[in-house]
Write a protein that holds these residues in place. Structure first.
Motif, mmCIF file in Angstrom:
data_model
loop_
_atom_site.group_PDB
_atom_site.id
_atom_site.type_symbol
_atom_site.label_atom_id
_atom_site.label_comp_id
_atom_site.label_asym_id
_atom_site.label_seq_id
_atom_site.Cartn_x
_atom_site.Cartn_y
_atom_site.Cartn_z
ATOM 1 N N GLY A 156 -3.566 5.720 -8.703
ATOM 2 C CA GLY A 156 -3.202 7.011 -8.124
ATOM 3 C C GLY A 156 -1.811 7.422 -8.557
ATOM 4 N N GLU A 157 -1.545 8.703 -8.504
ATOM 5 C CA GLU A 157 -0.232 9.213 -8.884
ATOM 6 C C GLU A 157 0.853 8.666 -7.956
ATOM 7 O OE1 GLU A 157 -0.343 13.464 -8.897
ATOM 8 O OE2 GLU A 157 -1.944 13.572 -10.396
ATOM 9 N N SER A 158 2.097 8.741 -8.420
ATOM 10 C CA SER A 158 3.221 8.329 -7.581
ATOM 11 C C SER A 158 3.266 9.188 -6.321
ATOM 12 C CB SER A 158 4.538 8.476 -8.356
ATOM 13 O OG SER A 158 4.586 7.581 -9.435
ATOM 14 N N GLY A 159 3.499 8.518 -5.197
ATOM 15 C CA GLY A 159 3.649 9.242 -3.943
ATOM 16 C C GLY A 159 2.365 9.482 -3.184
ATOM 17 N N THR A 160 1.233 8.974 -3.680
ATOM 18 C CA THR A 160 -0.036 9.217 -2.994
ATOM 19 C C THR A 160 -0.266 8.274 -1.813
ATOM 20 O OG1 THR A 160 -1.129 7.859 -4.678
ATOM 21 C CG2 THR A 160 -1.259 10.241 -4.951
ATOM 22 N N GLY A 161 0.535 7.227 -1.700
ATOM 23 C CA GLY A 161 0.385 6.311 -0.572
ATOM 24 C C GLY A 161 -0.387 5.054 -0.900
ATOM 25 N N ALA A 179 -2.940 -5.025 -6.507
ATOM 26 C CA ALA A 179 -2.033 -4.417 -7.478
ATOM 27 C C ALA A 179 -2.250 -2.914 -7.491
ATOM 28 C CB ALA A 179 -2.275 -4.999 -8.872
ATOM 29 N N SER A 180 -1.263 -2.179 -8.000
ATOM 30 C CA SER A 180 -1.422 -0.732 -8.109
ATOM 31 C C SER A 180 -0.801 -0.249 -9.410
ATOM 32 C CB SER A 180 -0.756 -0.023 -6.922
ATOM 33 O OG SER A 180 0.648 0.057 -7.107
ATOM 34 N N THR A 181 -1.226 0.935 -9.814
ATOM 35 C CA THR A 181 -0.642 1.574 -10.990
ATOM 36 C C THR A 181 -0.762 3.081 -10.842
ATOM 37 O OG1 THR A 181 -0.749 1.813 -13.400
ATOM 38 C CG2 THR A 181 -2.822 1.411 -12.255
ATOM 39 N N ASN A 182 0.236 3.806 -11.366
ATOM 40 C CA ASN A 182 0.150 5.270 -11.357
ATOM 41 C C ASN A 182 -0.389 5.788 -12.686
ATOM 42 O OD1 ASN A 182 2.287 4.942 -13.127
ATOM 43 N ND2 ASN A 182 3.815 5.937 -11.825
ATOM 44 N N VAL A 234 -6.814 6.647 -5.348
ATOM 45 C CA VAL A 234 -6.271 7.513 -4.305
ATOM 46 C C VAL A 234 -6.027 8.897 -4.920
ATOM 47 C CG1 VAL A 234 -4.449 7.830 -2.603
ATOM 48 C CG2 VAL A 234 -5.143 5.519 -3.262
ATOM 49 N N PRO A 235 -6.756 9.914 -4.500
ATOM 50 C CA PRO A 235 -6.609 11.231 -5.118
ATOM 51 C C PRO A 235 -5.267 11.865 -4.766
ATOM 52 C CG PRO A 235 -8.117 11.357 -3.263
ATOM 53 C CD PRO A 235 -7.806 9.913 -3.466
#
Length: 238
Positions: free
Chosen positions: A8-13, A118-121, A148-149
């Motif tokens: 998901g993009e940065s700031g999506t939670g 893990a996460s990635t934007n 995460v949209p």
């Protein structure tokens, strides 16, 4: 308990999603340890994750447990995992597969019981293609992939998020005049805005309204100029 990759993009939670997954697990009171991989120099991430022995390198004046062992029995959340070097990603993969870590400067592997999220934007497939995400690690993380949209694709969430952040900042900031709600023009402007910074930007907008507003209602003029946009210009002219 399986590994999970959140995109998901940065700031999506994404971290909130990771925390929710952890808290829905069998032991919600177990440790939840988060690391922003983009905030740590790449040559230090290995020792931060796996720990080190005293004397392993200059400045290592005592044994350091490392985040894997700090998260024992719980969840280790690695934000922006594509910021890791390929070498560290390889060691991360081994730690996940073998469920053990080897501290820097040690010859002994130590068993660990940790679930990795893990996460990635970035788009994971593109990150693999350009070499920023090891293919074998991605295959391991593919066991569970969540997306995460961005906020602009879920504008129906905006009123609920505004309500949540009003309550949150009332408790955190303790303003002299508690904020009760938001005016219709203000919420309409927020619904029209594209939110390039996603939920993080929305949170900052509400916090700014608490700082500069002097009313129990968040008004259009209390919002950042970019958020209020042309709606504020029309209101001013009227």
């Amino acid at each position: 308990r399986g590994t999970i990759l959140i995109g998901g993009e940065s700031g999506t939670g994404k971290e909130l999603v990771a925390r929710a997954i952890h808290e829905c697990g069998a032991v919600p009171t177990a440790p939840f340890v988060a690391l922003n991989c983009a905030a740590i120099p790449k040559d230090l991430i290995e020792s931060e994750l796996f720990g080190y022995r005293k004397g392993a390198f200059s400045g290592a004046n005592a044994d350091y447990l490392g985040l894997f062992r700090a998260a024992e029995g719980g969840t280790l959340f690695l934000d922006e995992v594509t910021e890791m070097s390929p070498e560290t990603q390889s060691k991360l993969l081994r730690a996940v597969q073998e469920r053990c870590v080897r501290p820097v400067g040690s010859t002994r592997e130590i068993p660990v019981n940790v679930r990795l999220i893990a996460s990635t934007n970035r788009d994971p497939d593109e990150a693999v293609r350009v070499g920023d995400l090891r293919q074998d690690l991605y295959y391991r993380l593919q066991a569970g992939v969540l997306s995460v949209p961005p906020l602009r694709e879920r504008s129906d969430d905006i009123p609920l998020l505004v309500e949540y952040f009003i309550g949150f900042f009332n408790e955190k900031l303790q303003p002299q005049i508690a904020v009760q709600s938001i005016e219709e023009d203000a919420i309409a402007a927020m619904a029209e805005y594209a939110w390039p910074g996603n939920v993080r930007e929305l949170s900052n907008s509400i916090e700014g309204a608490f700082t500069f507003g002097r009313s129990p209602m968040i008004r259009l003029q209390d919002l950042p100029v970019g958020v209020a946009g042309s709606r504020f210009d029309r209101a001013s002219q009227a």
